[in-house]
Design an enzyme around this catalytic site. Structure first.
Site: not given
Ligand code: NAP
Length: 286
Positions: A53, A97, A120
């Site tokens: 990422k 994460q 997200d």
């Protein structure tokens, strides 16, 4: 024989468009989109995802900060960090994460992220917005699937769509996005009866199960579009999807391979979400 959907190429095109938009925002508005990536503990898979990422961010010109925290961090300390990032104007997206180490409540962490920075799209407010069709961010993996269908000219409207899997991050939002695009959607799961029969009705079949070779040829209607979200390891440790590719490819009209199908789209869509977040927070049109 199915046409293979090239997720790597589509993801590269999306990233290129994001890079151009980042450049435009910098030049015209003096705005650099930024993301904070939070990783807790030392899970090796999480480390790889986070590195990927960060690399993707630097390639498209997105500013990124990493917060690597020990597994011993308390829920309160993690919440404090999230609150600081919520207030930081250089950070437009916050990504924690998953999975968090045992003892930390992931749901509570997500609920503390400012929904405008929830790139997200896991926060309950964003999930609700997806439900009512009034959304700014889409969850990255399902959004990546829609992008692939669009770029390959696969019409969704009026099609029979079957999604296998009902997780909050893939199956449910996938079904909702297909519904918003006027597909007729069925969601299947581990308690579904007559699974193969239902799958055989699908014009568009999306597998998000997490089991290698789960979708076999008897589950696929000839000419169906088959999208494989699965990321599994086969008996030789090789990355593979949920679909028995060799068996299904000759039957389908389009198919996504694993690797190189849906996988590369997830990070590309995350980059897109960070740019959208920066625009929203600066009252710029999307
Ligand atoms: P998950 O949370 O484990 O959900 C799996 C779903 O499959 C559940 O809804 C489960 O049903 C269903 N299922 C399990 N066994 C089944 C069976 N025998 N028949 C029918 N349905 C069954 O997994 P996930 O997070 O959604 O991920 C699914 C897969 O996608 C995994 O391989 C994951 O690694 C991959 N993935 C890929 C990406 C990407 O970027 N490409 C992103 C995220 C996930 P129940 O609800 O009834 O248990």
């Amino acid at each position: 024989m199915a046409e293979r959907i090239d997720g790597k190429a589509v993801a590269a095109a999306v990233r290129q468009e994001v890079a151009q938009e980042v450049l435009r925002l910098k030049e015209e508005k003096g705005l650099q989109p930024g993301i904070a990536v939070v990783i807790v503990g030392d899970d090796p898979a999480s480390r790889i995802y986070v590195n990927n990422k960060k690399k993707a961010c630097s390639e498209v010109g997105i500013y990124s900060e990493e917060y690597a925290l020990p597994a011993s961090i308390t829920q309160e300390e993690l919440t404090d960090l999230i609150h600081q990032l919520n207030e930081n104007p250089a950070i437009h997206g916050i990504l924690v994460q998953s999975p968090l180490p045992k003892g930390l409540d992931e749901k509570a962490v997500v609920e503390n992220i400012d929904p405008k920075k929830d790139v997200d799209a896991f926060h309950a407010l964003n999930v609700g917005k997806i439900m009512i069709g009034d959304f700014e961010f889409l969850p990255c993996t399902p959004a990546g699937v829609i992008e692939l269908l669009d770029r390959y000219g696969v019409a969704i409207e009026g099609k029979r769509c079957v999604v296998i899997g009902r997780s909050n991050i893939v199956g449910k939002p996938m079904a909702m996005l297909l519904l918003h695009r006027n597909g007729t959607v069925t969601i299947c799961h581990s308690r579904t009866k007559n699974l193969a029969e239902i799958c055989r009705e699908a014009d568009i079949l999306v597998a998000a199960v997490g089991k290698a070779k789960f979708v076999t040829k008897d589950m696929v209607k000839p000419g169906a579009v088959v999208i494989d979200v699965g990321m599994n390891r086969n008996e030789n440790g090789k990355l593979c999807g949920d679909v028995d590719f060799d068996e299904v490819e000759p039957l389908a009209s389009y198919i996504t391979p694993v690797p190189g199908g849906v996988g590369p789209m997830t990070i590309a869509m995350l980059m897109k979400n960070v740019v959208s977040a920066a625009k929203i927070q600066n009252h710029l049109p999307l």
